[in-house]
Motif scaffolding. Structure first.
Motif, PDB file in Angstrom:
ATOM      1  N   HIS A   4       0.839  -1.195   0.000  1.00  0.00           N
ATOM      2  CA  HIS A   4       0.000   0.000   0.000  1.00  0.00           C
ATOM      3  C   HIS A   4       0.876   1.247   0.000  1.00  0.00           C
ATOM      4  CE1 HIS A   4      -3.405  -2.528   0.601  1.00  0.00           C
ATOM      5  NE2 HIS A   4      -2.894  -3.041   1.697  1.00  0.00           N
ATOM      6  N   GLU A   5       0.575   2.168  -0.903  1.00  0.00           N
ATOM      7  CA  GLU A   5       1.329   3.404  -0.949  1.00  0.00           C
ATOM      8  C   GLU A   5       0.757   4.374   0.077  1.00  0.00           C
ATOM      9  OE1 GLU A   5      -0.954   5.915  -4.433  1.00  0.00           O
ATOM     10  OE2 GLU A   5       0.710   4.647  -5.002  1.00  0.00           O
ATOM     11  N   THR A   6       1.570   5.333   0.471  1.00  0.00           N
ATOM     12  CA  THR A   6       1.106   6.344   1.406  1.00  0.00           C
ATOM     13  C   THR A   6       0.043   7.174   0.713  1.00  0.00           C
ATOM     14  OG1 THR A   6       3.294   6.410   2.373  1.00  0.00           O
ATOM     15  CG2 THR A   6       1.831   8.238   2.878  1.00  0.00           C
ATOM     16  N   ASN A   7      -0.993   7.491   1.466  1.00  0.00           N
ATOM     17  CA  ASN A   7      -2.153   8.122   0.880  1.00  0.00           C
ATOM     18  C   ASN A   7      -2.659   9.185   1.835  1.00  0.00           C
ATOM     19  OD1 ASN A   7      -4.556   8.665  -0.399  1.00  0.00           O
ATOM     20  ND2 ASN A   7      -5.126   6.524  -0.670  1.00  0.00           N
ATOM     21  N   ASP A   8      -2.658  10.441   1.398  1.00  0.00           N
ATOM     22  CA  ASP A   8      -3.096  11.532   2.260  1.00  0.00           C
ATOM     23  C   ASP A   8      -4.610  11.694   2.288  1.00  0.00           C
ATOM     24  OD1 ASP A   8      -0.479  12.143   2.918  1.00  0.00           O
ATOM     25  OD2 ASP A   8      -0.269  13.577   1.265  1.00  0.00           O
ATOM     26  N   SER A   9      -5.309  11.097   1.347  1.00  0.00           N
ATOM     27  CA  SER A   9      -6.766  11.209   1.312  1.00  0.00           C
ATOM     28  C   SER A   9      -7.388   9.913   1.803  1.00  0.00           C
ATOM     29  CB  SER A   9      -7.226  11.514  -0.119  1.00  0.00           C
ATOM     30  OG  SER A   9      -7.097  10.356  -0.923  1.00  0.00           O
ATOM     31  N   ASP A  10      -8.715   9.880   1.782  1.00  0.00           N
ATOM     32  CA  ASP A  10      -9.418   8.671   2.178  1.00  0.00           C
ATOM     33  C   ASP A  10      -9.613   7.720   1.005  1.00  0.00           C
ATOM     34  OD1 ASP A  10      -9.632   9.483   4.806  1.00  0.00           O
ATOM     35  OD2 ASP A  10     -11.534  10.523   4.461  1.00  0.00           O
ATOM     36  N   ASP A  11      -9.146   8.108  -0.184  1.00  0.00           N
ATOM     37  CA  ASP A  11      -9.327   7.265  -1.365  1.00  0.00           C
ATOM     38  C   ASP A  11      -8.488   6.003  -1.253  1.00  0.00           C
ATOM     39  OD1 ASP A  11     -11.006   9.121  -2.536  1.00  0.00           O
ATOM     40  OD2 ASP A  11      -9.394  10.098  -3.646  1.00  0.00           O
ATOM     41  N   PRO A  12      -9.005   4.896  -1.795  1.00  0.00           N
ATOM     42  CA  PRO A  12      -8.193   3.673  -1.842  1.00  0.00           C
ATOM     43  C   PRO A  12      -6.904   3.917  -2.639  1.00  0.00           C
ATOM     44  CG  PRO A  12     -10.478   3.212  -2.409  1.00  0.00           C
ATOM     45  CD  PRO A  12     -10.326   4.709  -2.364  1.00  0.00           C
ATOM     46  N   SER A  13      -5.853   3.247  -2.255  1.00  0.00           N
ATOM     47  CA  SER A  13      -4.542   3.454  -2.870  1.00  0.00           C
ATOM     48  C   SER A  13      -4.415   2.762  -4.221  1.00  0.00           C
ATOM     49  CB  SER A  13      -3.443   2.903  -1.951  1.00  0.00           C
ATOM     50  OG  SER A  13      -3.421   3.580  -0.741  1.00  0.00           O
ATOM     51  N   PHE A  14      -3.725   3.443  -5.142  1.00  0.00           N
ATOM     52  CA  PHE A  14      -3.320   2.780  -6.370  1.00  0.00           C
ATOM     53  C   PHE A  14      -2.347   1.668  -5.999  1.00  0.00           C
ATOM     54  CE2 PHE A  14      -4.739   6.533  -8.708  1.00  0.00           C
ATOM     55  CZ  PHE A  14      -5.208   5.972  -9.891  1.00  0.00           C
ATOM     56  N   GLN A  15      -2.451   0.543  -6.688  1.00  0.00           N
ATOM     57  CA  GLN A  15      -1.556  -0.581  -6.455  1.00  0.00           C
ATOM     58  C   GLN A  15      -0.789  -0.891  -7.736  1.00  0.00           C
ATOM     59  OE1 GLN A  15      -1.187  -1.870  -3.385  1.00  0.00           O
ATOM     60  NE2 GLN A  15      -2.662  -0.336  -2.759  1.00  0.00           N
ATOM     61  N   PRO A  16       0.546  -0.998  -7.650  1.00  0.00           N
ATOM     62  CA  PRO A  16       1.299  -1.438  -8.831  1.00  0.00           C
ATOM     63  C   PRO A  16       1.031  -2.927  -9.029  1.00  0.00           C
ATOM     64  CG  PRO A  16       2.750  -1.190  -6.929  1.00  0.00           C
ATOM     65  CD  PRO A  16       1.387  -0.758  -6.485  1.00  0.00           C
ATOM     66  N   VAL A  17       0.457  -3.287 -10.170  1.00  0.00           N
ATOM     67  CA  VAL A  17       0.062  -4.684 -10.377  1.00  0.00           C
ATOM     68  C   VAL A  17       0.922  -5.415 -11.403  1.00  0.00           C
ATOM     69  CG1 VAL A  17      -2.296  -4.505  -9.505  1.00  0.00           C
ATOM     70  CG2 VAL A  17      -1.828  -3.955 -11.899  1.00  0.00           C
ATOM     71  N   PHE A  18       1.568  -4.683 -12.298  1.00  0.00           N
ATOM     72  CA  PHE A  18       2.549  -5.338 -13.172  1.00  0.00           C
ATOM     73  C   PHE A  18       3.406  -4.314 -13.882  1.00  0.00           C
ATOM     74  CE2 PHE A  18      -0.008  -4.553 -16.909  1.00  0.00           C
ATOM     75  CZ  PHE A  18       0.803  -4.791 -18.008  1.00  0.00           C
ATOM     76  N   GLU A  19       4.575  -4.773 -14.300  1.00  0.00           N
ATOM     77  CA  GLU A  19       5.499  -3.948 -15.063  1.00  0.00           C
ATOM     78  C   GLU A  19       5.733  -4.594 -16.418  1.00  0.00           C
ATOM     79  OE1 GLU A  19       9.171  -3.378 -12.939  1.00  0.00           O
ATOM     80  OE2 GLU A  19       8.164  -2.418 -11.236  1.00  0.00           O
ATOM     81  N   ASN A  20       5.954  -3.757 -17.401  1.00  0.00           N
ATOM     82  CA  ASN A  20       6.323  -4.271 -18.715  1.00  0.00           C
ATOM     83  C   ASN A  20       7.380  -3.367 -19.331  1.00  0.00           C
ATOM     84  OD1 ASN A  20       3.854  -2.491 -18.957  1.00  0.00           O
ATOM     85  ND2 ASN A  20       4.370  -2.642 -21.122  1.00  0.00           N
ATOM     86  N   ARG A  21       8.269  -3.977 -20.099  1.00  0.00           N
ATOM     87  CA  ARG A  21       9.287  -3.228 -20.827  1.00  0.00           C
ATOM     88  C   ARG A  21       8.768  -3.015 -22.245  1.00  0.00           C
ATOM     89  NH1 ARG A  21      14.467  -2.210 -19.721  1.00  0.00           N
ATOM     90  NH2 ARG A  21      14.405  -3.690 -17.990  1.00  0.00           N
ATOM     91  N   VAL A  22       8.799  -1.764 -22.702  1.00  0.00           N
ATOM     92  CA  VAL A  22       8.269  -1.429 -24.023  1.00  0.00           C
ATOM     93  C   VAL A  22       9.048  -2.181 -25.093  1.00  0.00           C
ATOM     94  CG1 VAL A  22       7.924   0.406 -25.721  1.00  0.00           C
ATOM     95  CG2 VAL A  22       7.453   0.844 -23.285  1.00  0.00           C
ATOM     96  N   ARG A  23       8.295  -2.924 -25.899  1.00  0.00           N
ATOM     97  CA  ARG A  23       8.887  -3.658 -27.018  1.00  0.00           C
ATOM     98  C   ARG A  23       8.928  -2.758 -28.259  1.00  0.00           C
ATOM     99  NH1 ARG A  23       5.102  -8.515 -27.840  1.00  0.00           N
ATOM    100  NH2 ARG A  23       3.678  -6.766 -27.848  1.00  0.00           N
ATOM    101  N   PHE A  24       9.866  -3.025 -29.131  1.00  0.00           N
ATOM    102  CA  PHE A  24       9.980  -2.243 -30.366  1.00  0.00           C
ATOM    103  C   PHE A  24       8.668  -2.284 -31.150  1.00  0.00           C
ATOM    104  CE2 PHE A  24      11.106  -1.743 -34.863  1.00  0.00           C
ATOM    105  CZ  PHE A  24      11.725  -0.492 -34.807  1.00  0.00           C
ATOM    106  N   ALA A  25       8.015  -3.438 -31.160  1.00  0.00           N
ATOM    107  CA  ALA A  25       6.771  -3.609 -31.913  1.00  0.00           C
ATOM    108  C   ALA A  25       5.631  -2.746 -31.362  1.00  0.00           C
ATOM    109  CB  ALA A  25       6.344  -5.071 -31.904  1.00  0.00           C
ATOM    110  N   GLU A  26       5.773  -2.224 -30.148  1.00  0.00           N
ATOM    111  CA  GLU A  26       4.730  -1.386 -29.541  1.00  0.00           C
ATOM    112  C   GLU A  26       4.924   0.098 -29.832  1.00  0.00           C
ATOM    113  OE1 GLU A  26       3.771  -4.222 -25.687  1.00  0.00           O
ATOM    114  OE2 GLU A  26       5.516  -2.885 -25.610  1.00  0.00           O
TER     115      GLU A  26
END
Length: 154
Positions: A4-26
């Motif tokens: 959980h990231e630090t969150n100053d508001s009452d909103d639910p936190s963004f969660q990092p769910v996956f990473e991808n490396r940009v492919r040349f084809a993209e």
């Protein structure tokens, strides 16, 4: 993932769910990620999010429901280039009786700059009738636990 990231508001936190490396084809002729690719990244983020809350598509089917995408939007902030690592973050921002909305953002890992952000809206439907159905409490609880809260429109 799922810290959980630090969150100053009452909103639910963004969660990092996956990473991808940009492919040349993209990338496009300008050498940046073609805008349509972010919809694929966004879709992958939803699937990764569901796996992270341990309530994926298989479990939905077992429980007699599934989700249909009814709307998706993206706003573009800056371009990613070949070999950039993109951190895809998601949170469920709103849950109604039979609908849920995710907020999505893609950030470049090396400088944390937001590349694109937007929303995905899904409707829960009964597996047999395809009619809208109430999103189960177990799903709501799993989401709230994972992201540190849940806004509901009920």
């Amino acid at each position: 993932m799922g810290t959980h990231e630090t969150n100053d508001s009452d909103d639910p936190s963004f969660q990092p769910v996956f990473e991808n490396r940009v492919r040349f084809a993209e990338t496009d002729q300008q050498g940046i990620v073609f805008y349509g690719e972010y919809f694929t990244f966004q879709d992958e983020a939803v699937s990764a999010y569901l796996r992270a809350v341990d309530y994926g598509y298989d479990r939905m089917v077992e429980d007699g429901w599934q989700i249909h995408v009814v709307n998706t939007e993206l706003n573009y902030r800056t371009g990613a280039e070949f070999e950039d690592v993109v951190v895809n973050e998601l949170r469920v921002s709103d849950v109604g009786s039979a609908s849920l909305e995710y907020e999505y953002r893609a950030k470049r890992k090396r400088d944390d700059e937001i590349l694109a952000e937007g929303t995905v809206t899904q409707v829960a439907v009964d597996l047999e009738t395809e009619e809208p159905t109430r999103i189960p409490d177990e799903f709501r609880d799993a989401v709230a636990s994972f992201q540190g809260g849940l806004e509901t429109a009920e």
